[in-house]
Design a protein around this motif. Structure first.
Motif, PDB file in Angstrom:
ATOM      1  N   ALA A 334      37.864  43.175  27.624  1.00  0.00           N
ATOM      2  CA  ALA A 334      38.320  44.518  27.238  1.00  0.00           C
ATOM      3  C   ALA A 334      39.298  44.434  26.078  1.00  0.00           C
ATOM      4  O   ALA A 334      39.237  45.249  25.150  1.00  0.00           O
ATOM      5  N   SER A 335      40.191  43.428  26.083  1.00  0.00           N
ATOM      6  CA  SER A 335      41.127  43.371  24.955  1.00  0.00           C
ATOM      7  C   SER A 335      40.430  42.866  23.694  1.00  0.00           C
ATOM      8  O   SER A 335      40.796  43.260  22.595  1.00  0.00           O
ATOM      9  N   GLN A 336      39.392  42.054  23.870  1.00  0.00           N
ATOM     10  CA  GLN A 336      38.616  41.660  22.667  1.00  0.00           C
ATOM     11  C   GLN A 336      37.920  42.885  22.065  1.00  0.00           C
ATOM     12  O   GLN A 336      37.876  43.048  20.851  1.00  0.00           O
ATOM     13  N   ILE A 337      37.397  43.735  22.938  1.00  0.00           N
ATOM     14  CA  ILE A 337      36.732  44.959  22.447  1.00  0.00           C
ATOM     15  C   ILE A 337      37.740  45.813  21.690  1.00  0.00           C
ATOM     16  O   ILE A 337      37.467  46.305  20.596  1.00  0.00           O
ATOM     17  N   ALA A 338      38.946  45.983  22.291  1.00  0.00           N
ATOM     18  CA  ALA A 338      39.977  46.817  21.648  1.00  0.00           C
ATOM     19  C   ALA A 338      40.326  46.275  20.271  1.00  0.00           C
ATOM     20  O   ALA A 338      40.631  47.040  19.352  1.00  0.00           O
ATOM     21  N   ARG A 339      40.282  44.962  20.108  1.00  0.00           N
ATOM     22  CA  ARG A 339      40.620  44.376  18.792  1.00  0.00           C
ATOM     23  C   ARG A 339      39.385  44.239  17.902  1.00  0.00           C
ATOM     24  O   ARG A 339      39.468  43.729  16.789  1.00  0.00           O
ATOM     25  N   GLY A 340      38.237  44.690  18.402  1.00  0.00           N
ATOM     26  CA  GLY A 340      36.991  44.586  17.625  1.00  0.00           C
ATOM     27  C   GLY A 340      36.539  43.148  17.478  1.00  0.00           C
ATOM     28  O   GLY A 340      35.926  42.774  16.484  1.00  0.00           O
TER      29      GLY A 340
END
Ligand code: ADP
Length: 500
Positions: A334-340
């Protein structure tokens, strides 16, 4: 009253009354029933009365004849001689506006609007007056309601926490609310009718804003949650969310309403939260992996002993560590997604094999569960096998979690009509998702009321991550669901190798 009888009556009438030679005009007046048209002599005594007047004021022609028109005025107006002033003013100026409350025969009041004109005979001798009047009570009430609604809307805009600005069509400022003044530090209140481009030292005069206003003005007439990063001279770099609408408060007028929300601080907080989740998850993952490896070691050494308690405990630790690791991976994703930064590692693989593998695993860890598999396709798919298996596991896991154990789950693999896309669907007959909540399903950390009420564990990240993975594969994830009937989740991805 008919034109014929009007003509007949007028033969006996006093000077100023409509004569038989005017029968044609009289018949026209009779036909306009929405308007009261009547005449009086010089002293204001009624001497002709059309059907419209009968409707509007309640008196028949017979009743009103030779009565002073003062009876149509309110007591207050009669006391101040308004009925006389009106006639005098008409005589002096050629006409007088007759806009006031009038009194119906039954005593009720209505807002009448019209005009009074003096009447002259062929020798230009003043012989009386004519009045034309209409009941405008409904219009007046509608105007009052409109006024109230406008006031209501204005107070909502004024008290809104989002900075809102209204622009005229020529992009000058019509109005702005307090939040706009405060947030963008606009000091002088004399900004109205000045160009928007000059506002905040030209801070809004950028190509992005120009394009946005153009879209609003001549495009579809609305701009929805548009994000702009903008460097203000004094305030530095700000992240703005803009919602806009073209309004038509009047037929000849349009306004552009812009809500310009500054989410810079909110973004920074979200970033901090994501960074924290990411750092904490990384930090927890390392010792957890060690705990898991140690538990496995203990299990292998002790599970064969007669008293298997140590082996059993080690297996339990291993199982729970697995659960924690899955959770940690979800948080990291999820945090990878938030950072693209969610990356795919594509390869060519058989989707049918992957589906069978996932079903087998699911049945192994859920004894007694029936998963029916339908259809298979020969084609291989170009994608990230690990990530697609993550999506499949999430959908299967949810189907199991959110439906009773005795209900089957159906998984099918098909192609769409033109054969270009693979479609995988997972159907359950469980608790479903209430219609009004369905729009939120792919938001992170979001869980439906049905899941929360039943105390089913979860953190609301699986579908958010799955939808991003499928999007990365140029595909689509969607669902249909009915509360208490069940849900079908489907994803489609192109069969042709595309870069992901
Ligand atoms: P989690 O299951 O961990 O809460 P997900 O992101 O996988 O997270 O799902 C989000 C929410 O969607 C769930 O909490 C649940 O409310 C709802 N949901 C997902 N799949 C189903 C399903 N098959 N049936 C009913 N509700 C579901």
């Amino acid at each position: 009253m008919e034109a014929k009888s009007a003509a007949k009556k007028s033969k006996n009438s006093s000077p100023g009354a409509i004569t038989s030679s005017n029968a044609f005009y009289y018949s026209v007046l009779e036909s306009i029933e929405d308007y009261a048209v009547f005449t009086t002599d010089k002293d204001g005594l009624v001497n002709s009365w059309n059907t419209g007047a009968e409707h509007l004021l309640g008196y028949s022609e017979k009743e009103i004849m030779n009565q002073n028109c003062a009876i149509l005025f309110t007591d207050a107006d009669v006391e101040t001689s308004q009925h006389i002033h009106e006639l005098q003013s008409a005589l002096k100026r050629g006409s007088a506006i007759d806009e006031r409350f009038h009194v119906h025969k039954n005593g009720s009041r209505f807002w009448g609007s019209g005009k009074v004109f003096p009447l002259y005979d062929n020798h230009k001798q003043h012989i009386g007056f004519t009045k034309i009047m209409r009941n405008l009570t409904d219009r007046q009430r509608a105007e009052e309601r409109l006024q109230k609604a406008r006031h209501y809307a204005e107070s909502i805009v004024e008290s809104a926490v989002e900075p809102i600005i209204m622009l005229n069509e020529d992009l000058t400022i019509n109005t702005m609310n307090k939040a706009f003044f405060d947030h963008y530090n606009i000091k002088k209140k004399k900004v109205f009718d000045t160009p928007f481009a000059a506002l905040a030292n030209g801070g809004f005069n950028t190509p992005e804003f120009k394009a946005l206003l153009k879209e609003l003005k001549s495009g579809p007439g609305y701009v929805y949650s548009k994000e702009l990063t903008h460097e203000f001279k004094q305030r530095g770099k700000r992240i703005l969310i803009i919602n806009g609408r073209k309004l038509h408060p009047d037929v000849n007028m349009s306004l552009l309403m812009l809500s310009v929300q500054d989410i810079t601080e909110q973004r920074a907080l979200e970033q901090q939260k994501d960074d924290f989740i990411s750092i904490a998850s990384h930090e927890i993952r390392t010792p957890l992996t060690v705990i898991k490896a140690t538990a496995q070691l203990l299990y292998h050494r002790f599970h064969t002993l007669e008293n298997g308690a140590v082996g059993k405990s080690a297996a339990k630790i291993d199982e729970k560590a697995d659960k924690l690791l899955t959770l940690i991976h979800y948080l990291l994703d999820a945090s990878q997604i938030a950072r693209g930064e969610l990356m795919m590692k594509p390869e060519l693989f058989s989707i049918t094999d992957l589906v069978i593998e996932s079903i087998d695993e699911m049945m192994l860890i859920n004894p007694g569960l029936t998963i029916i598999s339908k259809g298979k396709i020969k084609n291989k798919v170009w994608g990230d096998r690990f990530r697609i298996s993550q999506v499949l596991n999430n959908l299967l896991n949810n189907a199991v979690k959110y439906s009773p154990r005795d209900k089957d789950i159906i998984v099918s693999v098909t192609k769409n009509k033109n054969g270009g896309n693979l479609i995988v669907s997972v159907q359950d007959f469980g608790i479903g998702i209430p219609k009004q909540e369905q729009k939120n399903l792919f938001k992170r950390f979001w869980r439906a009321s049905t899941a929360r009420q039943k105390d089913i564990s979860g953190i609301g990240l699986g579908l958010h991550i799955s939808s991003q993975i499928i999007e990365k594969h140029n595909g689509k994830l969607w669902f249909i669901s009915d509360k208490n009937k069940g849900s079908t989740f489907k994803f489609s991805i192109p069969l042709k190798a595309v870069s992901i």
